[in-house]
Design a protein around this motif. Structure first.
Motif, PDB file in Angstrom:
ATOM      1  N   PRO A 120       5.720   7.801  -3.299  1.00 14.10           N
ATOM      2  CA  PRO A 120       6.763   7.598  -4.313  1.00 14.10           C
ATOM      3  C   PRO A 120       8.130   7.375  -3.678  1.00 14.10           C
ATOM      4  O   PRO A 120       8.423   7.895  -2.595  1.00 14.10           O
ATOM      5  CB  PRO A 120       6.736   8.913  -5.109  1.00 14.10           C
ATOM      6  CG  PRO A 120       5.392   9.514  -4.825  1.00 14.10           C
ATOM      7  CD  PRO A 120       5.048   9.100  -3.428  1.00 14.10           C
ATOM      8  N   LYS A 121       8.954   6.588  -4.341  1.00 13.68           N
ATOM      9  CA  LYS A 121      10.298   6.311  -3.839  1.00 13.68           C
ATOM     10  C   LYS A 121      11.082   7.606  -3.656  1.00 13.68           C
ATOM     11  O   LYS A 121      11.102   8.468  -4.530  1.00 13.68           O
ATOM     12  CB  LYS A 121      11.024   5.395  -4.831  1.00 13.68           C
ATOM     13  CG  LYS A 121      12.307   4.801  -4.285  1.00 13.68           C
ATOM     14  CD  LYS A 121      12.861   3.753  -5.237  1.00 13.68           C
ATOM     15  CE  LYS A 121      14.123   3.124  -4.656  1.00 13.68           C
ATOM     16  NZ  LYS A 121      14.661   2.070  -5.568  1.00 13.68           N
ATOM     17  N   GLY A 122      11.707   7.746  -2.491  1.00 13.52           N
ATOM     18  CA  GLY A 122      12.478   8.945  -2.191  1.00 13.52           C
ATOM     19  C   GLY A 122      11.669  10.059  -1.561  1.00 13.52           C
ATOM     20  O   GLY A 122      12.212  11.108  -1.219  1.00 13.52           O
ATOM     21  N   SER A 123      10.351   9.834  -1.393  1.00 19.44           N
ATOM     22  CA  SER A 123       9.472  10.832  -0.791  1.00 19.44           C
ATOM     23  C   SER A 123       8.951  10.317   0.545  1.00 19.44           C
ATOM     24  O   SER A 123       9.073   9.143   0.876  1.00 19.44           O
ATOM     25  CB  SER A 123       8.301  11.133  -1.723  1.00 19.44           C
ATOM     26  OG  SER A 123       7.392  12.042  -1.117  1.00 19.44           O
ATOM     27  N   ASP A 124       8.385  11.223   1.335  1.00 18.18           N
ATOM     28  CA  ASP A 124       7.752  10.810   2.587  1.00 18.18           C
ATOM     29  C   ASP A 124       6.304  11.284   2.640  1.00 18.18           C
ATOM     30  O   ASP A 124       5.686  11.303   3.701  1.00 18.18           O
ATOM     31  CB  ASP A 124       8.529  11.340   3.798  1.00 18.18           C
ATOM     32  CG  ASP A 124       8.628  12.860   3.819  1.00 18.18           C
ATOM     33  OD1 ASP A 124       8.153  13.506   2.847  1.00 18.18           O
ATOM     34  OD2 ASP A 124       9.172  13.405   4.794  1.00 18.18           O
ATOM     35  N   LYS A 125       5.763  11.676   1.478  1.00 16.52           N
ATOM     36  CA  LYS A 125       4.404  12.181   1.415  1.00 16.52           C
ATOM     37  C   LYS A 125       3.533  11.310   0.509  1.00 16.52           C
ATOM     38  O   LYS A 125       4.006  10.754  -0.491  1.00 16.52           O
ATOM     39  CB  LYS A 125       4.396  13.625   0.887  1.00 16.52           C
ATOM     40  CG  LYS A 125       5.080  14.617   1.820  1.00 16.52           C
ATOM     41  CD  LYS A 125       4.990  16.021   1.254  1.00 16.52           C
ATOM     42  CE  LYS A 125       5.643  17.037   2.201  1.00 16.52           C
ATOM     43  NZ  LYS A 125       5.562  18.413   1.660  1.00 16.52           N
ATOM     44  N   ILE A 126       2.267  11.212   0.869  1.00 18.72           N
ATOM     45  CA  ILE A 126       1.319  10.451   0.062  1.00 18.72           C
ATOM     46  C   ILE A 126       0.990  11.232  -1.210  1.00 18.72           C
ATOM     47  O   ILE A 126       0.663  12.417  -1.150  1.00 18.72           O
ATOM     48  CB  ILE A 126       0.029  10.161   0.845  1.00 18.72           C
ATOM     49  CG1 ILE A 126       0.309   9.193   1.999  1.00 18.72           C
ATOM     50  CG2 ILE A 126      -1.049   9.583  -0.073  1.00 18.72           C
ATOM     51  CD1 ILE A 126      -0.897   8.917   2.880  1.00 18.72           C
TER      52      ILE A 126
ATOM     53  N   ALA B   4       0.832  -1.209   0.000  1.00 19.12           N
ATOM     54  CA  ALA B   4       0.000   0.000   0.000  1.00 19.12           C
ATOM     55  C   ALA B   4       0.864   1.255   0.000  1.00 19.12           C
ATOM     56  O   ALA B   4       0.617   2.193  -0.770  1.00 19.12           O
ATOM     57  CB  ALA B   4      -0.929  -0.007   1.214  1.00 19.12           C
ATOM     58  N   TYR B   5       1.888   1.263   0.847  1.00 24.86           N
ATOM     59  CA  TYR B   5       2.706   2.471   0.932  1.00 24.86           C
ATOM     60  C   TYR B   5       3.695   2.581  -0.230  1.00 24.86           C
ATOM     61  O   TYR B   5       4.132   3.685  -0.567  1.00 24.86           O
ATOM     62  CB  TYR B   5       3.385   2.544   2.293  1.00 24.86           C
ATOM     63  CG  TYR B   5       2.384   2.980   3.352  1.00 24.86           C
ATOM     64  CD1 TYR B   5       1.924   4.290   3.394  1.00 24.86           C
ATOM     65  CD2 TYR B   5       1.827   2.059   4.246  1.00 24.86           C
ATOM     66  CE1 TYR B   5       0.965   4.690   4.314  1.00 24.86           C
ATOM     67  CE2 TYR B   5       0.869   2.449   5.167  1.00 24.86           C
ATOM     68  CZ  TYR B   5       0.441   3.768   5.196  1.00 24.86           C
ATOM     69  OH  TYR B   5      -0.523   4.158   6.107  1.00 24.86           O
ATOM     70  N   GLU B   6       4.009   1.450  -0.884  1.00 22.62           N
ATOM     71  CA  GLU B   6       4.773   1.528  -2.128  1.00 22.62           C
ATOM     72  C   GLU B   6       3.941   2.239  -3.199  1.00 22.62           C
ATOM     73  O   GLU B   6       4.471   2.989  -4.018  1.00 22.62           O
ATOM     74  CB  GLU B   6       5.119   0.119  -2.628  1.00 22.62           C
ATOM     75  CG  GLU B   6       6.230  -0.569  -1.849  1.00 22.62           C
ATOM     76  CD  GLU B   6       6.456  -1.999  -2.333  1.00 22.62           C
ATOM     77  OE1 GLU B   6       5.788  -2.413  -3.308  1.00 22.62           O
ATOM     78  OE2 GLU B   6       7.285  -2.696  -1.740  1.00 22.62           O
ATOM     79  N   ILE B   7       2.633   1.982  -3.163  1.00 24.98           N
ATOM     80  CA  ILE B   7       1.721   2.586  -4.139  1.00 24.98           C
ATOM     81  C   ILE B   7       1.479   4.062  -3.833  1.00 24.98           C
ATOM     82  O   ILE B   7       1.459   4.903  -4.729  1.00 24.98           O
ATOM     83  CB  ILE B   7       0.382   1.820  -4.149  1.00 24.98           C
ATOM     84  CG1 ILE B   7       0.573   0.423  -4.748  1.00 24.98           C
ATOM     85  CG2 ILE B   7      -0.699   2.588  -4.915  1.00 24.98           C
ATOM     86  CD1 ILE B   7      -0.621  -0.491  -4.559  1.00 24.98           C
ATOM     87  N   LEU B   8       1.311   4.382  -2.558  1.00 25.18           N
ATOM     88  CA  LEU B   8       0.884   5.730  -2.171  1.00 25.18           C
ATOM     89  C   LEU B   8       2.027   6.719  -1.979  1.00 25.18           C
ATOM     90  O   LEU B   8       1.830   7.932  -2.103  1.00 25.18           O
ATOM     91  CB  LEU B   8       0.063   5.662  -0.873  1.00 25.18           C
ATOM     92  CG  LEU B   8      -1.279   4.939  -0.953  1.00 25.18           C
ATOM     93  CD1 LEU B   8      -1.904   4.822   0.427  1.00 25.18           C
ATOM     94  CD2 LEU B   8      -2.230   5.680  -1.894  1.00 25.18           C
TER      95      LEU B   8
END
Length: 250
Positions: free
Chosen positions: A114-120, A108-112
Motif C-alpha cells: 500500500p502507498k506509504g507502507s513498506d510491507k506486503i 506488482a509492488y503497487e498491488i502488494l
C-alpha cells in the motif's frame, strides 16, 4: 484428442485480430501460444504444422504488448490487474524484453504494498495473487513472497470455499505454479502429504472442466480461446508422450 481438432482451432485462433478479443480472454490466448511455442521448440519438425518458432514468438509478443497497455489502467479491479501482471511476467520468460519485466514488477509492488507502507499486504486472496507472489519470489528472491504464496495454497486446500469449477481450475493452475516455482519451502511433511492427497482429488474435477470445454461451440470467441488453451496443453503433453523418449535418446 480428435486428430484434426487442434489444427482447426489453431488455424482459427491464428486468424484472430487481437482488437476483437475480450481482455478477459487474453490470458488463455497467451498461455495457449506459450504451449505451442514450447511444443515447437522441443520438437522442431512440428513447424510444418504450426508455423515457425519466430512467427509464434512474434504472436506472443503482440499479445504481451496489448496486456502491457491494459496494465496501465490503475482503476482496474485489483485481481484483474494482478492477472495481467502475471501474464506479462510469463511472456517475459520467453521474450526476455526487460521492459515487460520492469512494468510488471512495478505494478506488482503497487498491488502488494500500500502507498506509504513498506510491507506486503495482500489485497485479496485469489489465484492471481498467489501466482503474483510466486513470480515476485522467482524474479526477486524475496522469501516473504514465497511464504505468503505457500500460506494461500495451504489455506485454499484446507477450506471448502471454492464455489465453481472455473475457480477450482484457476487455483489448480496457481498451485501447480507454486509447486514448480517455490516448491515446498518450510512446509511440514504432514502438510505436504495432505496437499498431495487433496490435489489428487482436484485432478478429477479439473479433467471434468477440460472435458466440458472441448464440447463448447466453436462459434463463440471466448469458447474458442478457452478450447485453444486446453487443447494446446493437451497437445504438448501428447507430444511429450509420443516423442519424449526419442528426444532423450537423440
Amino acid at each position: 484428442m480428435e486428430k484434426n481438432l487442434f489444427r482447426e482451432v489453431y488455424k482459427q485462433v491464428c486468424g484472430l485480430a487481437l482488437k476483437d478479443c475480450p481482455p478477459s480472454s487474453l490470458s488463455g490466448l497467451l498461455h495457449g501460444y506459450l504451449s505451442v511455442y514450447s511444443m515447437v521448440r522441443v520438437y522442431p519438425w512440428l513447424e510444418d504444422d504450426y508455423g515457425s518458432l519466430w512467427d509464434i514468438h512474434d504472436r506472443i509478443r503482440e499479445i504481451a504488448r496489448v496486456i502491457q497497455e491494459l496494465l496501465k489502467d490503475k482503476d482496474l479491479p485489483v485481481d484483474t490487474r494482478a492477472g495481467y501482471v502475471v501474464d506479462l511476467m510469463d511472456a517475459y520468460l520467453l521474450y526476455s524484453d526487460v521492459k515487460f519485466l520492469d512494468s510488471a514488477l512495478d505494478a506488482a509492488y503497487e498491488i502488494l504494498i500500500p502507498k506509504g507502507s513498506d510491507k506486503i499486504v495482500l489485497p485479496c486472496r485469489t489465484p492471481n495473487i498467489c501466482r503474483l507472489l510466486c513470480n515476485c519470489y522467482y524474479f526477486t528472491g524475496e522469501d516473504e513472497c514465497g511464504l505468503l504464496a505457500g500460506s494461500l495454497v495451504t489455506e485454499t486446500l484446507g477450506l471448502s470455499r471454492i464455489t465453481s469449477l472455473e475457480e477450482l481450475v484457476a487455483w489448480w493452475n496457481a498451485i501447480g505454479f507454486y509447486e514448480s516455482v517455490v516448491g515446498e519451502m518450510e512446509v511440514p511433511v504432514e502438510e505436504q502429504r495432505r496437499m498431495t492427497e487433496e490435489c489428487v482429488r482436484w485432478a478429477v474435477r479439473v479433467q471434468q472442466w477440460e472435458d466440458e470445454i472441448t464440447k463448447c461451440n466453436l462459434g463463440a470467441l471466448e469458447s474458442l480461446i478457452n478450447l485453444f488453451y486446453v487443447l494446446a496443453k493437451q497437445k504438448f503433453a501428447e507430444c511429450n508422450s509420443l516423442y519424449g523418449k526419442m528426444n532423450i535418446e537423440i
